[in-house]
Design a protein around this motif. Structure first.
Motif, PDB file in Angstrom:
ATOM      1  N   ALA A 252       0.815  -1.127   0.126  1.00  0.00           N
ATOM      2  CA  ALA A 252       0.051   0.017  -0.076  1.00  0.00           C
ATOM      3  C   ALA A 252       0.824   1.406  -0.015  1.00  0.00           C
ATOM      4  O   ALA A 252       0.605   2.342  -0.941  1.00  0.00           O
ATOM      5  CB  ALA A 252      -1.034  -0.093   1.223  1.00  0.00           C
ATOM      6  N   GLY A 390      -6.213   7.787   1.516  1.00  0.00           N
ATOM      7  CA  GLY A 390      -5.946   6.224   1.675  1.00  0.00           C
ATOM      8  C   GLY A 390      -4.770   5.976   2.328  1.00  0.00           C
ATOM      9  O   GLY A 390      -4.639   4.896   3.249  1.00  0.00           O
ATOM     10  N   PHE A 394      -5.800   3.550   5.814  1.00  0.00           N
ATOM     11  CA  PHE A 394      -5.445   2.416   5.494  1.00  0.00           C
ATOM     12  C   PHE A 394      -4.845   1.650   6.580  1.00  0.00           C
ATOM     13  O   PHE A 394      -5.688   0.682   7.163  1.00  0.00           O
ATOM     14  CB  PHE A 394      -4.337   2.189   4.391  1.00  0.00           C
ATOM     15  CG  PHE A 394      -4.098   0.727   3.756  1.00  0.00           C
ATOM     16  CD1 PHE A 394      -5.191   0.399   3.167  1.00  0.00           C
ATOM     17  CD2 PHE A 394      -3.241   0.030   4.447  1.00  0.00           C
ATOM     18  CE1 PHE A 394      -5.160  -0.972   2.485  1.00  0.00           C
ATOM     19  CE2 PHE A 394      -3.206  -1.330   3.827  1.00  0.00           C
ATOM     20  CZ  PHE A 394      -4.187  -1.883   2.964  1.00  0.00           C
ATOM     21  N   MET A 442      -7.706   2.134  -1.860  1.00  0.00           N
ATOM     22  CA  MET A 442      -7.406   1.089  -0.875  1.00  0.00           C
ATOM     23  C   MET A 442      -7.806  -0.246  -1.275  1.00  0.00           C
ATOM     24  O   MET A 442      -7.261  -1.284  -0.701  1.00  0.00           O
ATOM     25  CB  MET A 442      -8.178   1.401   0.365  1.00  0.00           C
ATOM     26  CG  MET A 442      -8.058   2.647   1.057  1.00  0.00           C
ATOM     27  SD  MET A 442      -9.289   2.766   2.542  1.00  0.00           S
ATOM     28  CE  MET A 442      -8.730   4.425   3.099  1.00  0.00           C
TER      29      MET A 442
END
Length: 529
Positions: A252, A390, A394, A442
């Protein structure tokens, strides 16, 4: 060339983490009787082969405090080294995506200006929203829609020229990274993008026929494009991280480099075009395309050099991708999860590439008629705000929600944004779109993380190459389909293409719920065993 090194990110692990050797409360004992002896830590049995580079020892209890302290310091240093590696990779990818984004936005607006000037040299299209022509019966409005259709058609040709060779090449390049190493193969897309940017700069300066730009897109496609580069970077992440939430988190964060490249590229494009023109904007893009090639010198190889007897032909490596997804016994009991993940990924990326292809045209058209500066600002907010949110949300969401639930929330958020964009008729409504899409970024790292966690270490290159093929297909079909729909419906209902993109995301939302059930069942079966 430095071969693969093992690092630890235990500070980020929240599950499946081994106890560290520095804990005074942790004891280890060896179970003998087989070559692969196992070690028991506080009652937990861990195979020795599971983490071969971990500092386990049969004589852990007898080690001196000084040795333990030295190992702790070495572990901290290796973790810092790993963080620096990811920062370097992130900056390289940010430079690549910035160059690509800037070139894409400049090219679309250059084609729009080129066709408008060629077909209607004596007509002035307004770039002021308050003076925008919204009378659909006027000749000026019809001329503007003609330009929109032609640019959409050129976009289709460019995407086909880039996407078709890219899909074919990724079959070979993706699996070749498992044979010749990540560092060697990732150079190919870097060079392809660099050549495209340099040739586009020359073509813009010399005012070449706009159709020759399609050839430049073909060259970029032959290098695999930025999609191949991203898939190899993800393979590097998989090489040096353990399966679990750590890997998903690092994936991510690595994806954020794309976001920063998109943000900076979108924001600066309009200002450079307005101040210096299309040619200087392409010069900036070409210069930035050189950075990944230069900085790659400082990237370490992360893949073990395979033994000669284990080497495979290029054709066999390409076949390995097909075998892994459809026949490999490593996916026994997990294949349904992989199929659902690939479908989710397909519909999400399909909508993303579709939007990238038509949003600049959408805001250049009535009733907006934005200037290059305002187009750049909107693209920045549209792509940048979800990446920032995000990044902020996250980690906290990962601690309190199942990752598949996060993916479902992300697809719903993205769906709502496209639905509003379809019916927007003023600036305020358009700038609410990125607010509704706050979670759109995400879902992709969740899907990548789930698939990587279920993939054996030796198959990571094949797995990410398969994802890259899907992503390249989406970049081709998604943009082509969106431009085709937009070109056919722009005079009837200009937001029709965005409703189609919302439909893609609705399917992805349903599949996210299916993935949640499958992963829960898989986890329950594993615990039962």
């Amino acid at each position: 060339m430095a071969w693969r090194q093992s690092y630890s990110l235990q500070a980020l692990e929240s599950e499946d983490t081994l106890p560290t050797v520095t804990s005074n409360k942790t004891t280890y004992s060896a179970e003998t009787g087989s070559p692969g002896s196992r070690y028991v830590a506080n009652g937990t049995t861990v195979p020795e082969t599971q983490y071969p580079n971990t500092a386990f020892s049969k004589d852990v209890d007898n080690r001196s405090p000084d040795n333990t302290q030295d190992e702790t310091v070495a572990e901290v240093k290796s973790s810092k080294h790993l963080v620096m590696r990811f920062l370097l990779l992130g900056f390289i990818m940010m430079s690549l995506i910035y160059s690509f984004t800037l070139a894409q936005l400049v090219t679309v607006q250059y084609m729009y200006a080129y066709i408008r000037k060629s077909l209607f040299p004596n007509v002035s299209f307004s770039t002021n929203e308050s003076e925008c022509q919204i009378n659909t019966t006027s000749q000026l409005y019809r001329d503007q829609q003609t330009v929109q259709k032609l640019v959409a058609q050129l976009n289709i040709y460019g995407e086909l020229a880039k996407g078709i060779p890219a899909i074919c090449c990724i079959f070979f390049y993706g699996s070749l990274s498992d044979k010749y190493g990540r560092k060697t193969i990732i150079l190919i897309p870097f060079i392809g993008n660099m050549i495209k940017c340099i040739l586009t700069t020359i073509g813009t300066y010399l005012n070449w026929n706009i159709y020759i730009f399609i050839v430049f897109s073909f060259i970029d496609g032959c290098g695999g494009g930025w999609v191949l580069a991203m898939s190899i970077v993800m393979s590097i992440v998989a090489d040096v991280t353990k399966p679990g939430k750590t890997r998903t988190f690092v994936i991510a964060m690595t994806e954020l480099s794309l976001g920063f490249g998109l943000i900076i590229g979108g924001f600066t494009s309009g200002f450079i075009i307005k101040a210096e023109g299309f040619t200087i904007a392409m010069v900036v893009s070409a210069c930035c395309s050189l950075l990944p090639v230069i900085l790659l010198i400082f990237v370490q190889e992360t893949l073990h050099k395979p033994k000669e007897k284990e080497r495979k032909s290029v054709a066999q490596l390409a076949v390995d991708i097909y075998v892994f997804y459809f026949r490999d016994s490593a996916l026994y009991g997990k294949r349904k999860v992989f199929v659902v993940c690939i479908l989710i990924y397909f519909f999400i990326i399909q909508s993303a590439f579709g939007a990238n292809g038509i949003e600049p045209l959408y805001v250049l058209n009535s009733p907006f008629c934005w200037s290059s500066v305002r187009v750049g600002i909107y693209i920045t907010v549209r792509t940048g705000l979800p990446f920032v949110t995000g990044m902020l949300f996250f980690g906290p969401l990962q601690r309190c929600l199942d990752e598949c639930v996060i993916a479902a929330i992300a697809t719903l958020s993205n769906l709502a944004g496209f639905a509003l964009e379809a019916f927007s008729y003023n600036t305020v409504m358009l700038f609410i779109v990125p607010v509704l899409s706050f979670a759109r970024t995400m879902a992709v790292p969740v899907v990548r993380g789930v698939m990587s966690r279920l993939t054996p270490p030796g198959k990571q290159g094949c797995m990410f190459a398969g994802i890259a093929i899907v992503e390249t297909f989406c970049s081709l079909f998604g943009s082509v389909a969106a431009n085709a729909i937009y070109g056919r419906t722009v005079e009837v209902f200009r937001g029709a293409a965005f409703l189609v993109l919302s439909g893609y995301l609705f399917v992805a939302f349903i599949l996210s719920l299916v993935l949640y059930k499958l992963t829960r069942r898989l986890k329950a079966d594993r615990q039962a065993k």
